[in-house]
Design a protein around this motif. Sequence first.
Motif, short mmCIF file in Angstrom:
data_model
loop_
_atom_site.label_atom_id
_atom_site.label_comp_id
_atom_site.label_asym_id
_atom_site.label_seq_id
_atom_site.Cartn_x
_atom_site.Cartn_y
_atom_site.Cartn_z
N THR A 1 0.63 -0.99 0.11
CA THR A 1 0.01 0.30 0.34
C THR A 1 1.22 1.18 -0.38
N GLN A 2 1.62 1.36 0.10
CA GLN A 2 2.98 2.31 0.59
C GLN A 2 3.49 2.66 -0.92
N LEU B 1 -3.23 6.97 -2.22
CA LEU B 1 -4.93 7.23 -1.91
C LEU B 1 -4.41 5.89 -0.79
N SER B 2 -3.24 4.85 -0.64
CA SER B 2 -3.57 4.15 0.49
C SER B 2 -2.08 4.00 1.37
N ASP B 3 -1.35 5.12 1.05
CA ASP B 3 -0.51 5.78 2.16
C ASP B 3 -0.02 5.59 3.90
N ILE C 1 -8.69 7.62 5.89
CA ILE C 1 -9.51 6.46 4.87
C ILE C 1 -9.98 7.75 3.85
N PRO C 2 -9.32 7.86 2.56
CA PRO C 2 -9.47 9.24 1.40
C PRO C 2 -11.02 8.73 1.61
N GLN C 3 -11.36 10.10 0.68
CA GLN C 3 -13.39 9.95 0.34
C GLN C 3 -13.06 10.61 -0.96
N GLY C 4 -13.74 9.86 -1.65
CA GLY C 4 -14.46 10.70 -2.80
C GLY C 4 -13.37 10.21 -3.67
N ALA C 5 -12.66 9.35 -3.99
CA ALA C 5 -11.83 8.47 -5.10
C ALA C 5 -12.17 7.86 -6.01
N THR C 6 -12.08 8.56 -7.51
CA THR C 6 -12.99 7.89 -8.48
C THR C 6 -13.14 6.62 -9.15
N GLU C 7 -13.31 6.50 -9.91
CA GLU C 7 -13.38 4.76 -10.80
C GLU C 7 -11.62 5.39 -11.07
N GLU C 8 -11.41 6.10 -12.22
CA GLU C 8 -9.90 6.00 -12.54
C GLU C 8 -9.02 6.20 -11.20
N ASP C 9 -8.91 6.82 -9.96
CA ASP C 9 -7.62 6.83 -9.03
C ASP C 9 -8.27 5.39 -8.61
N LEU D 1 -5.13 2.88 -8.50
CA LEU D 1 -4.07 2.07 -7.14
C LEU D 1 -4.13 0.56 -7.47
N ALA D 2 -5.32 0.43 -8.19
CA ALA D 2 -4.64 -1.76 -8.58
C ALA D 2 -4.44 -1.49 -9.48
N ALA D 3 -3.68 -0.86 -9.98
CA ALA D 3 -2.51 -1.05 -10.50
C ALA D 3 -1.31 -0.98 -9.77
N HIS D 4 -0.98 -0.17 -9.32
CA HIS D 4 -0.07 0.18 -8.17
C HIS D 4 -0.11 -1.17 -7.29
#
Length: 472
Positions: free
Chosen positions: A146-147, A151-153, A159-167, A171-174
Amino acid sequence: MIETSAPRQAGPLLHLRGHDAEGLRLAAVVIRPEDAPCGDLHASGTAHRARRIATLEGLAVWRFDFRLGPQDRGYAFEDTEYPVETDLGGDLRLAFLSCNGEEIGDMDRDPAERDAMWERMRTEHEDQPFAALLQGGDQIYADEVTQGHPLSDGWPEDIPQGATEEDLSELAAHLRAGFVNRYMRGLASPAFGGLAARVPSLAVWDDHDICDGWGSLPVAATNSAVGRTLFSVAREMYLLFQHGAVEADVADIFVDPSGMQLGWQRQLPGVTLMAPDLRSERGRRRVMGEAGWRLLERPVPEPERTIIVSSVPLLGPRLSLVEAVMWLWPGMQKYEDDLRDQWQSRAHREDWKRALRAVLGLRAQGPVTVLSGEIHLATRAEMAASPGPVHQLVASGIAHRAPPKGYARGLGWLAWLGEGPLSGHRIRILPPPGMRRRYVAERNFLVLERRDGDWNAVWHLEESGETLPLPI
């Protein structure tokens, strides 16, 4: 993309799909750079072509599905012969391990130090072959994946709010790149690879295969968009790298065809192997949902002997006492998730009793042995039952370095107090044979052996060597 220093190929890696009158059903996975070819696999006089089941991070994951009959002695891949134990009706040897890594800095460790116990296991296999490799959880330590992403640091505290699908897609790719990196380091290890090409594996996951404390963290964190993304990627990677599978294979490999619960069951001659999934349905006040309980509570098809893999020890000391007083000491609260992870947590008391009743029901059909990991120590336990005790064997820390001796002594003190939530079924924590203390703080793995119909277990300890055999 994965780090350039990460290995770029691994395999073949065997996975145990089943056994019947025609012999073993196996899958062999080979991982190569996506532009590199993959040769044929030859088994039982047949040439098998590989099927590409995934392409990610510049790598192609290839799989062969094949059988080996009792008369076969192995298979060949790209001009190399790999012997496999196929005659399983008589004497039989199984290896069990857990906790293959560490929470911090595992990628930077000296491979010779990190994989020392894997080398011992490989030597043991070469002397007397194993028929299966049972992996009891925390096959990787993914805590650091997650580091490095905004979004996940700070998750799970922030806990981030308002992340878009693109965001979330970014994150999933990271996360995927981090998981692939860690899996490839482990799978490409010469010590592990030397075993995995010759011994079919069955693996259950635990929290570090996702993140530390998954399911025992606050619901706001696990149910957040970041938490759901992390679990989804971890699940995809667990299927691919620990089972050689993708989503379309779930119904054929796991007991629950819906995939809500990734528990599995296999029959070998004279023994049933099963592992409920203690993570997919876990919450702060439950260990499993009904899909998981159906696996543990249903009668086994071949009840001569049952071996259950519980990633978290089923028979343990009175950790509820620690939970009751932990708030009195500053700094102890950081261990709340670790304690809630355990069957013995006050939050899981009813689930624990339900699990013990299920195991007693299996014991009424035949001998039952529970294999557990998670605590980075070696120990054993017995639960009183008729016509004989339920044995639990804990082997934890094949790569994770041992905790301080004081930690082991503290658990031993809690074990001395005893615990038995079911009337008439006392639980005792006992030392491994020949050892003075109940908990042994050394890296270790376990060997179970059936010889002339009788079963015994031997711990292989890093400093103390092999224990005396324990009849089970």
